[in-house]
Enzyme design. Structure first.
Site, PDB file in Angstrom:
ATOM      1  N   HIS A  86       5.874   8.598  -4.222  1.00  0.00           N
ATOM      2  CA  HIS A  86       5.978   8.155  -2.834  1.00  0.00           C
ATOM      3  C   HIS A  86       5.549   6.694  -2.783  1.00  0.00           C
ATOM      4  CE1 HIS A  86       5.116   7.347   1.264  1.00  0.00           C
ATOM      5  NE2 HIS A  86       3.809   7.416   1.109  1.00  0.00           N
ATOM      6  N   ASN A 118       6.725   1.113   3.127  1.00  0.00           N
ATOM      7  CA  ASN A 118       6.421   2.542   3.040  1.00  0.00           C
ATOM      8  C   ASN A 118       7.214   3.261   4.130  1.00  0.00           C
ATOM      9  OD1 ASN A 118       5.255   5.080   3.374  1.00  0.00           O
ATOM     10  ND2 ASN A 118       3.160   4.362   3.090  1.00  0.00           N
ATOM     11  N   CYS A 165       3.766  11.742   4.539  1.00  0.00           N
ATOM     12  CA  CYS A 165       4.272  11.169   3.281  1.00  0.00           C
ATOM     13  C   CYS A 165       4.714  12.244   2.286  1.00  0.00           C
ATOM     14  CB  CYS A 165       3.200  10.299   2.637  1.00  0.00           C
ATOM     15  SG  CYS A 165       2.638   9.016   3.749  1.00  0.00           S
TER      16      CYS A 165
HETATM   17  O1  UT7 Z   1       1.575   6.420   2.733  1.00  0.00           O
HETATM   18  C1  UT7 Z   1       0.514   7.006   3.420  1.00  0.00           C
HETATM   19  C2  UT7 Z   1      -0.725   6.850   2.681  1.00  0.00           C
HETATM   20  N1  UT7 Z   1      -1.241   5.518   2.847  1.00  0.00           N
HETATM   21  C3  UT7 Z   1      -1.730   4.875   1.809  1.00  0.00           C
HETATM   22  O2  UT7 Z   1      -1.679   5.360   0.711  1.00  0.00           O
HETATM   23  C4  UT7 Z   1      -2.387   3.532   2.054  1.00  0.00           C
HETATM   24  C5  UT7 Z   1      -3.591   3.388   1.171  1.00  0.00           C
HETATM   25  N2  UT7 Z   1      -4.325   2.177   1.456  1.00  0.00           N
HETATM   26  C6  UT7 Z   1      -3.837   0.942   1.226  1.00  0.00           C
HETATM   27  O3  UT7 Z   1      -2.704   0.801   0.799  1.00  0.00           O
HETATM   28  C7  UT7 Z   1      -4.737  -0.246   1.445  1.00  0.00           C
HETATM   29  O4  UT7 Z   1      -6.017   0.222   1.795  1.00  0.00           O
HETATM   30  C8  UT7 Z   1      -4.236  -1.226   2.537  1.00  0.00           C
HETATM   31  C9  UT7 Z   1      -3.001  -1.953   2.041  1.00  0.00           C
HETATM   32  C10 UT7 Z   1      -3.905  -0.497   3.817  1.00  0.00           C
HETATM   33  C11 UT7 Z   1      -5.287  -2.278   2.853  1.00  0.00           C
HETATM   34  O5  UT7 Z   1      -5.640  -2.967   1.671  1.00  0.00           O
HETATM   35  P1  UT7 Z   1      -7.162  -3.111   1.238  1.00  0.00           P
HETATM   36  O6  UT7 Z   1      -7.160  -3.897   0.026  1.00  0.00           O
HETATM   37  O7  UT7 Z   1      -7.760  -1.735   1.180  1.00  0.00           O
HETATM   38  O8  UT7 Z   1      -7.761  -3.953   2.422  1.00  0.00           O
HETATM   39  P2  UT7 Z   1      -8.917  -3.592   3.476  1.00  0.00           P
HETATM   40  O9  UT7 Z   1      -8.443  -2.628   4.489  1.00  0.00           O
HETATM   41  O10 UT7 Z   1     -10.179  -3.268   2.718  1.00  0.00           O
HETATM   42  O11 UT7 Z   1      -9.113  -4.998   4.188  1.00  0.00           O
HETATM   43  C12 UT7 Z   1      -9.545  -6.168   3.468  1.00  0.00           C
HETATM   44  C13 UT7 Z   1      -9.478  -7.376   4.391  1.00  0.00           C
HETATM   45  C14 UT7 Z   1     -10.160  -7.143   5.738  1.00  0.00           C
HETATM   46  O12 UT7 Z   1     -10.776  -8.358   6.110  1.00  0.00           O
HETATM   47  P3  UT7 Z   1     -12.357  -8.619   5.878  1.00  0.00           P
HETATM   48  O13 UT7 Z   1     -13.048  -7.516   6.622  1.00  0.00           O
HETATM   49  O14 UT7 Z   1     -12.552  -8.499   4.387  1.00  0.00           O
HETATM   50  O15 UT7 Z   1     -12.555  -9.964   6.434  1.00  0.00           O
HETATM   51  C15 UT7 Z   1      -9.032  -6.847   6.670  1.00  0.00           C
HETATM   52  O16 UT7 Z   1      -9.317  -7.174   8.004  1.00  0.00           O
HETATM   53  O17 UT7 Z   1      -8.114  -7.679   4.707  1.00  0.00           O
HETATM   54  C16 UT7 Z   1      -7.954  -7.749   6.121  1.00  0.00           C
HETATM   55  N3  UT7 Z   1      -6.605  -7.319   6.453  1.00  0.00           N
HETATM   56  C17 UT7 Z   1      -5.546  -8.142   6.502  1.00  0.00           C
HETATM   57  N4  UT7 Z   1      -5.442  -9.469   6.299  1.00  0.00           N
HETATM   58  C18 UT7 Z   1      -4.213 -10.021   6.426  1.00  0.00           C
HETATM   59  C19 UT7 Z   1      -6.175  -6.054   6.729  1.00  0.00           C
HETATM   60  N5  UT7 Z   1      -4.863  -6.071   6.960  1.00  0.00           N
HETATM   61  C20 UT7 Z   1      -4.440  -7.349   6.814  1.00  0.00           C
HETATM   62  C21 UT7 Z   1      -3.187  -7.973   6.935  1.00  0.00           C
HETATM   63  N6  UT7 Z   1      -3.119  -9.310   6.711  1.00  0.00           N
HETATM   64  N7  UT7 Z   1      -2.054  -7.303   7.220  1.00  0.00           N
END
Ligand code: UT7
Length: 350
Positions: A276, A306, A114
């Site tokens: 970014h 992204n 990134c």
């Molecule tokens: O550019 C490179 C650098 N990358 C970044 O900066 C990314 C930084 N991180 C993020 O943007 C976020 O952490 C994400 C968008 C990747 C994920 O969002 P989050 O709010 O941190 O969600 P999480 O990973 O804590 O997951 C929460 C819930 C989980 O379910 P449970 O365990 O609470 O039942 C996941 O399984 O959301 C679920 N989940 C989804 N649900 C529907 C994860 N991905 C999805 C999805 N659709 N695509």
């Protein structure tokens, strides 16, 4: 001392629009979750065979070169940033040199995910300032769509990424008041494995439970790329999203303030921040922390997702095309991602 200025800028995104609804057909996800957690409404996916990381980079480059008022034969160095190259090796830089029938100039590939474009810009800036080169082509391009896990298992990563490319031509300027004022590069390898794609690679993980002495040719091949790796989804990007998020919201503001302070500016002096496009929530957090107005921050993740190394030049190009950047404006580029690496560049727009 010479400074570098952006003399031309271009972008290219594939025509194929993929909405959140389209992804719902492939995995257990939904438009509401994606928009609420990331801000993304749609992204572009490259044509399976006709568009590659290089061809998209070339299209963006052609526009940047034309806008700089030069030809491809005037370019004297290429820097290409990507994590999704056409080939494992050689890098995309030489493929651009061939595609644009350039002279036998140097071509360098940058692997900083990134932060790749801001790192690339910084390298180019040093070559211009020392008068080594006069027209450097800097490209950020990604074709993520070819290598994502489109099952529910990979949904936390695959819904985020999109394809596209951006490019700039960097030239020297004798005017000390304009151009790239400074660049700031950082890394912290402690968390290298929390956002990574491990295979194919030479790391030792797959060797751990094997006996060296009994290795035969087939097993050695297996360690590089095996059916197990494919079946276990070990060939796709891995991300511990929440951990990346937590670090990003600290390092983004830090590296932006570092660039402003180094040049005697504050956030109030900033006309436009181009972060970014990792996640709209990250950009909003940074905006709030630095007390920036909506007009001071440019986001387009809603439309493109992204695009990693391409996200900063795509956003910069679009902001410029939309008239949001004028001559004399103070513009800050900032990025954070896998490595971790993070970086910023402060520019007085020429
Ligand atoms: O550019 C490179 C650098 N990358 C970044 O900066 C990314 C930084 N991180 C993020 O943007 C976020 O952490 C994400 C968008 C990747 C994920 O969002 P989050 O709010 O941190 O969600 P999480 O990973 O804590 O997951 C929460 C819930 C989980 O379910 P449970 O365990 O609470 O039942 C996941 O399984 O959301 C679920 N989940 C989804 N649900 C529907 C994860 N991905 C999805 C999805 N659709 N695509």
């Amino acid at each position: 001392m010479l400074k570098s200025k952006i003399a031309g800028i271009g972008m290219y995104v594939p025509a194929n629009v993929v909405t959140n609804k389209d992804l719902e057909k492939l995995m257990d996800t939904n438009d509401e979750w994606i928009q609420e957690r990331t801000g993304i409404q749609q992204r572009r996916y490259a044509h399976r065979t006709d568009e590659t990381t290089t061809t998209m980079g070339v299209e963006a480059a052609k526009i940047a070169i034309e806008r700089a008022g030069i030809t491809a034969q005037d370019i004297d160095f290429i820097i290409f940033a990507t994590l999704s190259p056409d080939y494992y090796f050689p890098g995309c830089g030489v493929l651009v040199q061939r595609a644009l029938q350039m002279k036998e100039i140097g071509a360098l590939d940058i692997r900083n995910q990134c932060s790749g474009f801001v790192y690339a810009l910084s390298v180019a800036d040093q070559f211009i300032k020392t008068s080594m080169y006069k027209n450097i082509l800097v490209i950020g391009s990604e074709k993520h769509s070819f290598g994502l896990d489109y099952t529910t298992r990979g949904r936390n990563v695959s819904v985020i990424f999109g394809d596209g490319a951006g490019a700039v031509v960097l030239q020297p300027t004798a005017n000390e008041q304009e151009g790239i004022l400074s660049t700031h590069l950082h890394s912290d390898g402690e968390s290298a494995e929390i956002l990574a794609m491990f295979n194919p690679g030479t790391h030792a993980n797959h060797w751990a439970n094997k006996n060296y002495a009994t290795f035969n040719k087939a097993e050695i091949g297996d360690m590089f790329l095996s059916h197990d790796m494919i079946n276990n989804a070990e060939i796709y990007p891995f991300m511990d999203g929440p951990s990346v998020f937590k670090k990003a919201i600290i390092k983004f503001p830090e590296v932006i303030v570092e660039a402003l302070s180094k040049n005697g500016y504050t956030t109030e002096d900033l006309q436009l921040l181009i972060p970014h496009q990792a996640n709209l929530r990250i950009s909003q957090f940074v905006q709030q922390k630095l007390k920036l107005t909506d007009n001071q921050v440019y986001n387009n993740i809603q439309q493109y997702g992204n695009t990693t190394a391409a996200s900063v030049p795509i956003a910069l190009c679009e902001a410029w095309e939309n008239g949001k950047i004028k001559q004399g404006d103070l513009v800050c580029l900032a990025a954070f991602g896998s490595g971790f690496t993070w970086a910023s560049a402060l520019i007085k727009w020429a």
